[in-house]
Motif scaffolding. Structure first.
Motif, PDB file in Angstrom:
ATOM      1  N   GLU A  25       0.830  -1.209   0.000  1.00 11.96           N
ATOM      2  CA  GLU A  25       0.000   0.000   0.000  1.00 11.96           C
ATOM      3  C   GLU A  25       0.866   1.261   0.000  1.00 11.96           C
ATOM      4  O   GLU A  25       0.541   2.252  -0.660  1.00 11.96           O
ATOM      5  CB  GLU A  25      -0.913  -0.017   1.221  1.00 11.96           C
ATOM      6  N   SER A  59       2.422   1.652  -3.596  1.00  6.70           N
ATOM      7  CA  SER A  59       1.466   1.970  -4.664  1.00  6.70           C
ATOM      8  C   SER A  59       0.505   3.101  -4.300  1.00  6.70           C
ATOM      9  O   SER A  59      -0.508   3.279  -4.972  1.00  6.70           O
ATOM     10  CB  SER A  59       0.661   0.712  -5.002  1.00  6.70           C
ATOM     11  N   ALA A  77      -2.190   4.671  -6.900  1.00  8.94           N
ATOM     12  CA  ALA A  77      -3.603   4.468  -6.577  1.00  8.94           C
ATOM     13  C   ALA A  77      -4.352   5.800  -6.505  1.00  8.94           C
ATOM     14  O   ALA A  77      -5.485   5.917  -7.007  1.00  8.94           O
ATOM     15  CB  ALA A  77      -3.722   3.724  -5.248  1.00  8.94           C
ATOM     16  N   ARG A 122      -4.916   7.048 -10.067  1.00 12.66           N
ATOM     17  CA  ARG A 122      -5.994   6.307 -10.744  1.00 12.66           C
ATOM     18  C   ARG A 122      -7.363   6.757 -10.245  1.00 12.66           C
ATOM     19  O   ARG A 122      -8.308   6.901 -11.028  1.00 12.66           O
ATOM     20  CB  ARG A 122      -5.816   4.808 -10.488  1.00 12.66           C
ATOM     21  N   LYS A 123      -7.468   6.969  -8.945  1.00 14.26           N
ATOM     22  CA  LYS A 123      -8.734   7.440  -8.376  1.00 14.26           C
ATOM     23  C   LYS A 123      -9.122   8.800  -8.940  1.00 14.26           C
ATOM     24  O   LYS A 123     -10.287   9.055  -9.286  1.00 14.26           O
ATOM     25  CB  LYS A 123      -8.627   7.521  -6.853  1.00 14.26           C
TER      26      LYS A 123
END
Length: 206
Positions: free
Chosen positions: A182, A185, A189, A192-193
């Motif tokens: 976590e 990335s 992440a 991407r959100k």
């Protein structure tokens, strides 16, 4: 039997001239002890050692241990309300290179300085400025050996208890791997959100 040469090893080449002796060790030990006693008597009733800060050892292996450091930082001295120049005259060690990396170390060493200053008895060099109370306190003062404010490691020892069912099911390795993944990335992440949110907003507008 085979006809071999007789052993004739030349190893003893004046070795006794190069032997390092240490017969003066007991005498030097006694001399150092007498020097310490003489120095303590000369500076009495001042403390034998300088006041030093409480610091943590480096590296993860030893950072749970608290020990005496080289000297107090300028920030710690400022928080205690004294200058570095004055600190050197009243038995406080100063380290100009050390920096405070946390509020805890700053608060701890500031408290050590304040406790030391509360116990400190300063006799003015000028005899005219000395009061009867100062002279009496100076004469009745006892010389402290070691640290005037001792360094104590306040470690709370947990009492033994029964392992819970939840703790038995917990998997430390999997938890660490998940947290590591976590962390690595997290940026991707979040990106991407944000992109997904932007696409969704654009599709609603159309």
């Amino acid at each position: 039997m085979q006809n071999k040469q007789l052993p004739n090893v030349h190893l003893r080449k004046e070795w006794d001239l190069r032997v390092r002796t240490w017969f003066n060790q007991p005498g030097r030990k006694l001399r150092r002890r007498n020097s310490r006693i003489a120095k303590a008597a000369k500076i009495a009733p001042r403390p034998i050692e300088l006041l030093r800060p409480a610091v943590r050892c480096p590296t993860v292996k030893y950072n749970s241990k608290v020990r005496a450091g080289r000297g107090f930082t300028l920030e710690e001295l400022k928080a205690a309300g004294i200058s570095a120049k004055y600190a050197a005259t009243v038995g406080i060690a100063v380290d100009y290179r050390r920096r405070n990396r946390s509020e805890e170390s700053l608060a701890l060493n500031t408290q050590r300085l304040k406790e030391y200053l509360s116990k400190l008895i300063v006799l003015p060099r000028n005899a005219k400025k000395r009061t009867a109370e100062d002279v009496q306190a100076y004469k009745s003062a006892a010389q402290a050996s070691g640290q005037v404010v001792p360094i104590t490691a306040d470690v709370a020892v947990e009492a033994p208890r029964v392992v819970t069912a939840e703790e038995k099911l917990a998997k430390a390795f999997v938890t660490m791997r998940m947290a590591r993944g976590e962390y690595k990335s997290h940026g991707v992440a979040q990106k991407r959100k944000a992109e997904h949110k932007e696409r969704k907003a654009n599709s609603v507008k159309k």
